[in-house]
Write a protein that holds these residues in place. Structure first.
Motif, PDB file in Angstrom:
ATOM      1  N   GLY A  64     -12.336  40.108  11.324  1.00 45.03           N
ATOM      2  CA  GLY A  64     -12.504  40.540  12.707  1.00 45.03           C
ATOM      3  C   GLY A  64     -11.503  41.569  13.182  1.00 45.03           C
ATOM      4  N   CYS A  65     -10.735  42.143  12.281  1.00 46.16           N
ATOM      5  CA  CYS A  65      -9.774  43.178  12.693  1.00 46.16           C
ATOM      6  C   CYS A  65     -10.519  44.428  13.137  1.00 46.16           C
ATOM      7  N   ARG A  66     -10.020  45.063  14.170  1.00 50.23           N
ATOM      8  CA  ARG A  66     -10.676  46.269  14.683  1.00 50.23           C
ATOM      9  C   ARG A  66      -9.892  47.526  14.381  1.00 50.23           C
ATOM     10  N   LEU A  67      -8.701  47.343  13.827  1.00 45.80           N
ATOM     11  CA  LEU A  67      -7.842  48.491  13.547  1.00 45.80           C
ATOM     12  C   LEU A  67      -7.069  48.189  12.265  1.00 45.80           C
ATOM     13  N   ALA A  68      -6.943  49.179  11.403  1.00 47.10           N
ATOM     14  CA  ALA A  68      -6.059  49.064  10.238  1.00 47.10           C
ATOM     15  C   ALA A  68      -4.927  50.059  10.441  1.00 47.10           C
ATOM     16  N   LEU A  81      -1.136  45.677  -2.942  1.00 47.00           N
ATOM     17  CA  LEU A  81      -0.779  45.955  -1.546  1.00 47.00           C
ATOM     18  C   LEU A  81      -0.600  44.640  -0.808  1.00 47.00           C
ATOM     19  N   HIS A  82       0.058  44.724   0.315  1.00 42.76           N
ATOM     20  CA  HIS A  82       0.316  43.551   1.156  1.00 42.76           C
ATOM     21  C   HIS A  82      -0.383  43.770   2.493  1.00 42.76           C
ATOM     22  N   LEU A  83      -1.330  42.876   2.760  1.00 45.82           N
ATOM     23  CA  LEU A  83      -2.156  42.953   3.968  1.00 45.82           C
ATOM     24  C   LEU A  83      -1.714  41.855   4.931  1.00 45.82           C
ATOM     25  N   THR A  84      -1.484  42.227   6.189  1.00 39.70           N
ATOM     26  CA  THR A  84      -1.105  41.250   7.220  1.00 39.70           C
ATOM     27  C   THR A  84      -2.090  41.355   8.376  1.00 39.70           C
ATOM     28  N   LEU A  99      -2.841  41.285  22.089  1.00 37.93           N
ATOM     29  CA  LEU A  99      -3.389  41.192  23.438  1.00 37.93           C
ATOM     30  C   LEU A  99      -4.026  42.530  23.821  1.00 37.93           C
ATOM     31  N   SER A 100      -3.386  43.615  23.417  1.00 39.53           N
ATOM     32  CA  SER A 100      -3.877  44.932  23.828  1.00 39.53           C
ATOM     33  C   SER A 100      -5.179  45.283  23.114  1.00 39.53           C
ATOM     34  N   ARG A 101      -5.801  46.329  23.596  1.00 40.13           N
ATOM     35  CA  ARG A 101      -7.110  46.769  23.083  1.00 40.13           C
ATOM     36  C   ARG A 101      -8.117  45.628  23.135  1.00 40.13           C
ATOM     37  N   ARG A 102      -8.100  44.932  24.265  1.00 40.76           N
ATOM     38  CA  ARG A 102      -9.035  43.819  24.511  1.00 40.76           C
ATOM     39  C   ARG A 102      -8.907  42.724  23.452  1.00 40.76           C
ATOM     40  N   GLY A 103      -7.665  42.352  23.208  1.00 38.93           N
ATOM     41  CA  GLY A 103      -7.421  41.217  22.319  1.00 38.93           C
ATOM     42  C   GLY A 103      -7.747  41.485  20.866  1.00 38.93           C
ATOM     43  N   ALA A 104      -7.533  42.719  20.448  1.00 39.96           N
ATOM     44  CA  ALA A 104      -7.919  43.089  19.081  1.00 39.96           C
ATOM     45  C   ALA A 104      -6.923  42.571  18.041  1.00 39.96           C
ATOM     46  N   TRP A 105      -7.433  42.032  16.955  1.00 42.52           N
ATOM     47  CA  TRP A 105      -6.628  41.810  15.751  1.00 42.52           C
ATOM     48  C   TRP A 105      -6.473  43.148  15.036  1.00 42.52           C
ATOM     49  N   ARG A 106      -5.326  43.326  14.407  1.00 43.79           N
ATOM     50  CA  ARG A 106      -5.145  44.522  13.584  1.00 43.79           C
ATOM     51  C   ARG A 106      -4.698  44.120  12.181  1.00 43.79           C
ATOM     52  N   ALA A 107      -5.004  44.974  11.232  1.00 45.59           N
ATOM     53  CA  ALA A 107      -4.598  44.746   9.842  1.00 45.59           C
ATOM     54  C   ALA A 107      -3.469  45.715   9.521  1.00 45.59           C
ATOM     55  N   ASN A 108      -2.354  45.175   9.110  1.00 50.56           N
ATOM     56  CA  ASN A 108      -1.204  45.999   8.749  1.00 50.56           C
ATOM     57  C   ASN A 108      -1.098  46.023   7.222  1.00 50.56           C
ATOM     58  N   ILE A 109      -0.944  47.203   6.668  1.00 49.45           N
ATOM     59  CA  ILE A 109      -0.893  47.359   5.206  1.00 49.45           C
ATOM     60  C   ILE A 109       0.488  47.864   4.807  1.00 49.45           C
ATOM     61  N   GLU A 110       1.125  47.158   3.892  1.00 52.05           N
ATOM     62  CA  GLU A 110       2.449  47.531   3.388  1.00 52.05           C
ATOM     63  C   GLU A 110       2.418  47.534   1.865  1.00 52.05           C
ATOM     64  N   SER A 111       3.434  48.123   1.279  1.00 56.40           N
ATOM     65  CA  SER A 111       3.704  47.981  -0.156  1.00 56.40           C
ATOM     66  C   SER A 111       2.510  48.359  -1.031  1.00 56.40           C
TER      67      SER A 111
END
Lengths: 165, 165
Positions: free
Chosen positions: A124-128, A76-79, A84-96
């Motif tokens: 520190g990601c709060r959302l995948a 898999l490919h994780l990014t 800025l939104s959701r109080r400056g949250a990092w998110r993890a995007n999963i592809e492939s």
């Protein structure tokens, strides 16, 4: 590529892909009902080596593989995406997300997704998040079991008019 | 924040957001039926300045604003993601699309999305993608008119159990 014995999930290891894995990654990408029409002639096409180097050189990208007995059985490919939104949250995007077609429904995909989620939490990601083609109904049940909610519509637009992806 | 006169789309400019825009960006993020419950107390919270600096310092991120008469009327967050699949295609991911609630349905959002698509094409992206909460049915028609297809399910999973996002 298949394994002689059943896969023991407890023996899987998760690691970053290396350039040596590239032919196998391309095999997994093409070993897919939708991907087989999207991918090219194989690892000899230099676009893939360029793409691999770009991903490997970017600290916010991780190409992960699940391996057992020296054989890569899933990827898999994780990014990691700052926001800025959701109080400056990092998110993890999963592809492939791909599992060897001979080895599906054995828990390998679930295991690899959980490895990715753990890495994302450590960053520190709060959302995948991920999107899955609406044709992949089996995959949707799979992601549901992993705690993902199909709360969003996933929109795509081809923006390269010279391409046929 | 409202404008005295109707918005003339031909007078809009698109530019990268600066730190000075941050209070206005947060206003736009909170000026939203879903966002109002997700965002915090305002620009004085240091998490937002940290997030802004992280985005601004990453060459694959662009916080774009639409401005007219010196007033920011819309925003979006564009991310360029390298990939291995689809023959090594880069994709453009769009998040946090917001238009001033007093100025919707005037073409501002469409215009800003097209600016983002043009920037993504200049960067060599072959696909643009975004997800939209299934509650935002008006937005779905909007993206459809802009050439986006709701071909995918958009899955999300909160992975920070200490958070309430």
């Amino acid at each position: 590529m298949t394994l002689a014995a059943p896969v023991d999930v407890s023996l899987l290891i998760c690691r970053r892909a290396t350039l040596n894995d590239l032919p196998r990654l391309l095999q997994l990408l093409a070993d897919d009902v939708l991907g087989k029409n999207r991918e090219g002639v194989g690892s000899s096409d230099p676009v893939y080596a360029v793409a691999f180097d770009t991903i490997a050189g970017d600290g916010n990208q991780q190409l992960l593989v699940a391996e057992t007995g020296g054989i890569v059985v899933a990827m898999l490919h994780l990014t990691f995406i700052p926001g800025l939104s959701r109080r400056g949250a990092w998110r993890a995007n999963i592809e492939s997300v791909r599992v060897d077609s001979a080895l599906r429904s054995r828990g390998i995909g679930s295991w690899l997704i959980e490895q990715a989620v753990t890495l994302a939490q450590e960053r520190g990601c709060r959302l995948a998040q991920l999107t899955s083609d609406k044709q992949r109904t089996q995959a949707h049940a799979f992601y549901g079991r992993l705690g993902f909610t199909a709360s969003h519509e996933g929109f795509k637009r081809v923006i390269d008019t010279n391409s046929n992806i």
